[in-house]
Design a protein around this motif. Structure first.
Motif, PDB file in Angstrom:
ATOM      1  N   HIS A 219       0.971  -1.331   0.098  1.00 11.52           N
ATOM      2  CA  HIS A 219       0.304  -0.172  -0.007  1.00 11.52           C
ATOM      3  C   HIS A 219       0.818   1.147  -0.093  1.00 11.52           C
ATOM      4  O   HIS A 219       1.834   1.247  -0.896  1.00 11.52           O
ATOM      5  CB  HIS A 219      -0.958  -0.109   1.035  1.00 11.52           C
ATOM      6  CG  HIS A 219      -2.146   0.993   1.163  1.00 11.52           C
ATOM      7  ND1 HIS A 219      -2.660   1.817   0.255  1.00 11.52           N
ATOM      8  CD2 HIS A 219      -2.819   1.262   2.243  1.00 11.52           C
ATOM      9  CE1 HIS A 219      -3.331   2.315   0.600  1.00 11.52           C
ATOM     10  NE2 HIS A 219      -3.851   2.160   1.935  1.00 11.52           N
TER      11      HIS A 219
ATOM     12  N   LYS B 240       7.757 -16.441 -11.018  1.00  8.32           N
ATOM     13  CA  LYS B 240       6.726 -16.663 -10.209  1.00  8.32           C
ATOM     14  C   LYS B 240       7.507 -17.473  -9.101  1.00  8.32           C
ATOM     15  O   LYS B 240       6.972 -17.455  -7.937  1.00  8.32           O
ATOM     16  CB  LYS B 240       5.658 -17.640 -10.849  1.00  8.32           C
ATOM     17  CG  LYS B 240       4.756 -16.785 -11.802  1.00  8.32           C
ATOM     18  CD  LYS B 240       3.930 -15.804 -11.016  1.00  8.32           C
ATOM     19  CE  LYS B 240       3.452 -14.767 -11.994  1.00  8.32           C
ATOM     20  NZ  LYS B 240       2.776 -13.707 -11.096  1.00  8.32           N
TER      21      LYS B 240
ATOM     22  N   ARG C 175       8.674  -8.202  -6.782  1.00  6.97           N
ATOM     23  CA  ARG C 175       7.494  -7.576  -7.723  1.00  6.97           C
ATOM     24  C   ARG C 175       8.127  -6.280  -8.074  1.00  6.97           C
ATOM     25  O   ARG C 175       9.002  -5.661  -7.463  1.00  6.97           O
ATOM     26  CB  ARG C 175       6.372  -7.352  -7.043  1.00  6.97           C
ATOM     27  CG  ARG C 175       5.457  -8.374  -6.661  1.00  6.97           C
ATOM     28  CD  ARG C 175       4.265  -8.287  -5.948  1.00  6.97           C
ATOM     29  NE  ARG C 175       3.220  -9.644  -6.514  1.00  6.97           N
ATOM     30  CZ  ARG C 175       1.854  -9.493  -6.389  1.00  6.97           C
ATOM     31  NH1 ARG C 175       1.576  -8.286  -6.040  1.00  6.97           N
ATOM     32  NH2 ARG C 175       1.345 -10.528  -6.484  1.00  6.97           N
ATOM     33  N   LEU C 176       7.833  -5.848  -9.278  1.00  7.35           N
ATOM     34  CA  LEU C 176       8.178  -4.313  -9.750  1.00  7.35           C
ATOM     35  C   LEU C 176       7.132  -3.174  -8.873  1.00  7.35           C
ATOM     36  O   LEU C 176       6.280  -3.338  -8.899  1.00  7.35           O
ATOM     37  CB  LEU C 176       7.693  -4.270 -11.085  1.00  7.35           C
ATOM     38  CG  LEU C 176       8.763  -3.201 -11.879  1.00  7.35           C
ATOM     39  CD1 LEU C 176      10.390  -3.701 -11.656  1.00  7.35           C
ATOM     40  CD2 LEU C 176       8.439  -3.200 -13.226  1.00  7.35           C
TER      41      LEU C 176
ATOM     42  N   GLY D  49       5.557  -0.208  -7.191  1.00  4.47           N
ATOM     43  CA  GLY D  49       5.202   0.940  -7.941  1.00  4.47           C
ATOM     44  C   GLY D  49       4.217   0.533  -9.205  1.00  4.47           C
ATOM     45  O   GLY D  49       3.895   1.565  -9.937  1.00  4.47           O
ATOM     46  N   PHE D  50       4.060  -0.799  -9.578  1.00  7.26           N
ATOM     47  CA  PHE D  50       3.392  -1.370 -10.795  1.00  7.26           C
ATOM     48  C   PHE D  50       2.193  -2.062 -10.209  1.00  7.26           C
ATOM     49  O   PHE D  50       2.336  -2.914  -9.318  1.00  7.26           O
ATOM     50  CB  PHE D  50       4.158  -2.088 -11.393  1.00  7.26           C
ATOM     51  CG  PHE D  50       4.767  -1.254 -12.726  1.00  7.26           C
ATOM     52  CD1 PHE D  50       4.389  -1.407 -13.798  1.00  7.26           C
ATOM     53  CD2 PHE D  50       5.907  -0.500 -12.296  1.00  7.26           C
ATOM     54  CE1 PHE D  50       5.021  -0.535 -14.917  1.00  7.26           C
ATOM     55  CE2 PHE D  50       6.606   0.201 -13.360  1.00  7.26           C
ATOM     56  CZ  PHE D  50       6.079   0.177 -14.632  1.00  7.26           C
TER      57      PHE D  50
ATOM     58  N   ARG E  55      -5.016  -2.285  -7.518  1.00  8.42           N
ATOM     59  CA  ARG E  55      -6.162  -3.166  -7.530  1.00  8.42           C
ATOM     60  C   ARG E  55      -7.376  -2.763  -8.368  1.00  8.42           C
ATOM     61  O   ARG E  55      -8.101  -3.426  -8.787  1.00  8.42           O
ATOM     62  CB  ARG E  55      -6.852  -3.297  -6.072  1.00  8.42           C
ATOM     63  CG  ARG E  55      -8.008  -3.971  -5.655  1.00  8.42           C
ATOM     64  CD  ARG E  55      -8.250  -5.476  -5.928  1.00  8.42           C
ATOM     65  NE  ARG E  55      -7.161  -6.154  -5.450  1.00  8.42           N
ATOM     66  CZ  ARG E  55      -7.501  -6.786  -4.197  1.00  8.42           C
ATOM     67  NH1 ARG E  55      -8.406  -6.516  -3.514  1.00  8.42           N
ATOM     68  NH2 ARG E  55      -6.439  -7.381  -3.611  1.00  8.42           N
TER      69      ARG E  55
ATOM     70  N   TYR F 290       3.809  -9.693 -20.135  1.00  3.07           N
ATOM     71  CA  TYR F 290       3.455 -10.155 -18.956  1.00  3.07           C
ATOM     72  C   TYR F 290       2.600  -8.921 -18.126  1.00  3.07           C
ATOM     73  O   TYR F 290       1.936  -9.112 -17.699  1.00  3.07           O
ATOM     74  CB  TYR F 290       4.942 -10.549 -18.126  1.00  3.07           C
ATOM     75  CG  TYR F 290       4.634 -10.543 -16.575  1.00  3.07           C
ATOM     76  CD1 TYR F 290       4.278 -11.861 -16.036  1.00  3.07           C
ATOM     77  CD2 TYR F 290       4.501  -9.439 -15.762  1.00  3.07           C
ATOM     78  CE1 TYR F 290       4.240 -12.227 -14.827  1.00  3.07           C
ATOM     79  CE2 TYR F 290       4.206  -9.778 -14.418  1.00  3.07           C
ATOM     80  CZ  TYR F 290       3.923 -11.091 -13.800  1.00  3.07           C
ATOM     81  OH  TYR F 290       3.687 -11.197 -12.443  1.00  3.07           O
TER      82      TYR F 290
HETATM   83  N1  ACO Z   1       5.286  -6.938 -10.316  1.00  5.39           N
HETATM   84  C1  ACO Z   1       5.197  -8.039 -10.844  1.00  5.39           C
HETATM   85  N2  ACO Z   1       3.864  -8.823 -11.029  1.00  5.39           N
HETATM   86  C2  ACO Z   1       2.824  -8.369 -10.506  1.00  5.39           C
HETATM   87  C3  ACO Z   1       3.022  -7.055  -9.837  1.00  5.39           C
HETATM   88  C4  ACO Z   1       3.917  -6.165  -9.939  1.00  5.39           C
HETATM   89  N3  ACO Z   1       4.314  -5.038  -9.087  1.00  5.39           N
HETATM   90  N4  ACO Z   1       1.629  -6.675  -9.320  1.00  5.39           N
HETATM   91  C5  ACO Z   1       0.896  -7.651  -9.677  1.00  5.39           C
HETATM   92  N5  ACO Z   1       1.430  -8.613 -10.374  1.00  5.39           N
HETATM   93  C6  ACO Z   1       0.926  -9.806 -10.862  1.00  5.39           C
HETATM   94  C7  ACO Z   1       0.721 -10.911  -9.805  1.00  5.39           C
HETATM   95  O1  ACO Z   1       1.707 -11.622  -9.522  1.00  5.39           O
HETATM   96  C8  ACO Z   1      -0.288 -11.688 -10.256  1.00  5.39           C
HETATM   97  O2  ACO Z   1       0.142 -12.574 -11.360  1.00  5.39           O
HETATM   98  P1  ACO Z   1      -0.546 -14.049 -11.778  1.00  5.39           P
HETATM   99  O3  ACO Z   1      -2.144 -13.519 -12.188  1.00  5.39           O
HETATM  100  O4  ACO Z   1       0.053 -14.579 -12.871  1.00  5.39           O
HETATM  101  O5  ACO Z   1      -0.691 -14.693 -10.420  1.00  5.39           O
HETATM  102  C9  ACO Z   1      -1.230 -10.621 -11.127  1.00  5.39           C
HETATM  103  O6  ACO Z   1      -0.137  -9.477 -11.462  1.00  5.39           O
HETATM  104  C10 ACO Z   1      -2.373  -9.792 -10.304  1.00  5.39           C
HETATM  105  O7  ACO Z   1      -1.892  -9.545  -9.181  1.00  5.39           O
HETATM  106  P2  ACO Z   1      -2.583  -9.452  -7.522  1.00  5.39           P
HETATM  107  O8  ACO Z   1      -1.580  -9.662  -6.805  1.00  5.39           O
HETATM  108  O9  ACO Z   1      -3.537 -10.650  -7.598  1.00  5.39           O
HETATM  109  O10 ACO Z   1      -3.291  -8.071  -7.678  1.00  5.39           O
HETATM  110  P3  ACO Z   1      -3.770  -7.520  -6.423  1.00  5.39           P
HETATM  111  O11 ACO Z   1      -5.106  -6.493  -7.006  1.00  5.39           O
HETATM  112  O12 ACO Z   1      -4.283  -8.350  -5.282  1.00  5.39           O
HETATM  113  O13 ACO Z   1      -2.690  -6.273  -6.164  1.00  5.39           O
HETATM  114  C11 ACO Z   1      -1.280  -4.780  -5.716  1.00  5.39           C
HETATM  115  C12 ACO Z   1      -2.679  -5.334  -6.471  1.00  5.39           C
HETATM  116  C13 ACO Z   1      -0.809  -5.070  -4.248  1.00  5.39           C
HETATM  117  C14 ACO Z   1      -1.231  -3.094  -5.841  1.00  5.39           C
HETATM  118  C15 ACO Z   1      -0.100  -5.363  -6.768  1.00  5.39           C
HETATM  119  O14 ACO Z   1      -0.182  -4.963  -7.971  1.00  5.39           O
HETATM  120  C16 ACO Z   1       1.425  -5.099  -6.019  1.00  5.39           C
HETATM  121  O15 ACO Z   1       1.769  -5.758  -5.201  1.00  5.39           O
HETATM  122  N6  ACO Z   1       1.995  -4.038  -6.600  1.00  5.39           N
HETATM  123  C17 ACO Z   1       3.473  -3.681  -6.232  1.00  5.39           C
HETATM  124  C18 ACO Z   1       3.252  -2.713  -4.876  1.00  5.39           C
HETATM  125  C19 ACO Z   1       2.626  -1.378  -5.196  1.00  5.39           C
HETATM  126  O16 ACO Z   1       3.042  -0.780  -5.899  1.00  5.39           O
HETATM  127  N7  ACO Z   1       1.568  -0.893  -4.215  1.00  5.39           N
HETATM  128  C20 ACO Z   1       1.197   0.277  -4.435  1.00  5.39           C
HETATM  129  C21 ACO Z   1      -0.378   0.257  -4.663  1.00  5.39           C
HETATM  130  S1  ACO Z   1      -0.946   1.868  -4.934  1.00  5.39           S
HETATM  131  C22 ACO Z   1      -1.234   2.363  -3.460  1.00  5.39           C
HETATM  132  O17 ACO Z   1      -1.496   1.631  -2.390  1.00  5.39           O
HETATM  133  C23 ACO Z   1      -1.019   3.787  -3.254  1.00  5.39           C
END
Ligand code: ACO
Length: 401
Positions: free
Chosen positions: A238, A269, A274-275, A277-278, A281, A326
């Motif tokens: 978050h 996987k 994780r990247l 900032g990418f 939800r 991806y």
């Molecule tokens: N890098 C690589 N893969 C990713 C990333 C990422 N940043 N984010 C999501 N994915 C992939 C997941 O592995 C998943 O892959 P799969 O379908 O093959 O299993 C798919 O994309 C969906 O991801 P979920 O985690 O199910 O998506 P969710 O909606 O639950 O999570 C979140 C959203 C938490 C923001 C996620 O994208 C993430 O962890 N991002 C990185 C952290 C981040 O930047 N957070 C800030 C969010 S904005 C804010 O809160 C102000």
């Protein structure tokens, strides 16, 4: 279907929605968000227009009370906030008790909770008037706590800026005033920070805001509800992502700047990386805040005459991700935190303070959502579950286990 009876008695029917991906928890008139189209509006005003034309304090008022303030309303609001900005001297002693290296988010959450002890009347707020008093108190004291948390880490003396400055300018003064007392407003810094705070000010039912609403729904007071919101915001999935982004970009730089190597890690996987900032939800097209922030990062670095290799790495990552199946297939785009850290760095704010800056921006959103929840007389938040544990078992005494 009799909705009322469904509400009070589920007759054994429970919807299971881990992470509440499709479950609405409330009705709200504060923020409109369309994740497919990349639209964000506060009380009907487009985020792009607010970021360009409004000031943070006006946006606070808009979010909390529903309308843009008149000049008189805004002046009164600011005066009321300033009148409540002092914190009890004992709060300083609590701050002193923390180790210097303590993470500022933990310190801020604790101090915000501690404020209740010194302001017990802020808890039972049955009228709008009582609510208003609690709201201006937290809006006055929170910037002080944020700046003091920073100055404590830096070993700098603590004080309260000055009466004549605007809300955001005064915060900057509390943060950056030299021990000699010297402080000059830098318009580029002020404008950039104001914009960042507006962009972070609300985002409907995200993790920290839902936390604030659910804690507040038990009629715990505003300050502890916000303290819980700060804790929720801290996590790297978050608000903590803004710190994690810069740490990731630094790590890529240290490693020789090979962005492709880190892209491959993010797609693997078996690798937890994780990247940062990418992804988001709700935004599955683009995050409108990220667009504004990317441009602001360019402007700030240019105006301050800073060259930052980290910005080049960020742009390279974004370009590669936008062309990578991806990320494209999973609709992963830069979110608000991808570029915000670059601006904070340029403004001279250290990396551990990035998430507290987010908290300062999100404060009016938390307040607005808490107030709406209380005025709507929402019931206590209490999700259900699907039990997956053991069926009935007989107790076996410790000697016989
Ligand atoms: N890098 C690589 N893969 C990713 C990333 C990422 N940043 N984010 C999501 N994915 C992939 C997941 O592995 C998943 O892959 P799969 O379908 O093959 O299993 C798919 O994309 C969906 O991801 P979920 O985690 O199910 O998506 P969710 O909606 O639950 O999570 C979140 C959203 C938490 C923001 C996620 O994208 C993430 O962890 N991002 C990185 C952290 C981040 O930047 N957070 C800030 C969010 S904005 C804010 O809160 C102000």
């Amino acid at each position: 279907i009799d909705i009322k009876s469904l509400r009070s008695d589920t007759k054994g029917v429970v919807t299971l929605d881990p992470g509440y991906k499709n479950t609405g928890a409330c009705e709200s008139a504060i923020t409109f968000l369309d994740g497919e189209k990349g639209i964000l509006r506060y009380r009907g005003y487009a985020i792009e227009e607010l970021a360009e034309k409004a000031h943070f304090l006006e946006v606070c008022y808009l979010l909390i009370f529903g309308e843009l303030p008149t000049k008189t309303q805004l002046e009164k609001f600011h005066t009321d906030i300033k009148a409540q900005s002092h914190v009890d001297e004992d709060v300083k002693r609590i701050l002193d008790g923390f180790p210097k290296a303590a993470h500022p988010m933990g310190v801020l959450s604790s101090l915000t909770s501690a404020l209740v002890a010194f302001n017990p009347s802020s808890v039972n707020v049955d009228s709008e008037e009582d609510m208003y008093k609690a709201i201006v108190k937290i809006l006055g004291k929170f910037p002080v706590l944020t700046a003091w948390t920073y100055r404590k880490r830096m070993g700098l003396p603590l004080d309260y800026g000055g009466d004549s400055l605007g809300y955001v300018d005064n915060f900057l003064k509390m943060m950056f005033k030299k021990p000699s007392g010297e402080y000059t407003t830098n318009e580029t810094v002020l404008e950039a920070l104001d914009k960042l705070l507006i962009l972070h000010a609300d985002h409907e039912q995200n993790c920290s805001t839902s936390t604030v609403r659910i804690v507040g729904s038990s009629h715990a007071g505003l300050f502890v509800s916000i303290s819980a919101g700060i804790a929720a915001l801290w996590g790297p999935l978050h608000g903590g992502a803004n710190q994690a982004v810069i740490e990731m970009l630094e790590a890529i730089k240290e490693d020789g700047g090979d962005t492709k190597k880190f892209m491959a890690k993010a797609k693997d996987k078996d690798d937890p990386f994780r990247l940062m900032g990418f992804g988001h939800r709700v935004y599955k097209n683009f995050d409108p805040r990220a667009k504004i922030i990317k441009k602001a990062a360019d402007d700030v670095l240019e105006n301050l005459g800073i060259e930052d290799e980290i910005l080049d790495i960020a742009k390279a990552l974004e370009k590669e991700a936008l062309e990578d199946p991806y990320f494209v297939d999973r609709k992963l785009y830069p979110n608000v935190d991808f570029y915000s850290g670059i601006i904070y760095r340029a403004l001279g704010i250290p990396v551990e303070m990035f998430t507290p800056m987010f908290a300062l921006g999100r404060l009016p959103g938390w307040i607005a959502q808490w107030r709406e929840m209380r005025l709507n007389k929402e019931p206590i938040g209490r999700p259900r579950q699907i039990y997956t544990g053991e069926t009935l078992r007989s107790f076996v005494s410790v000697e016989k286990r």
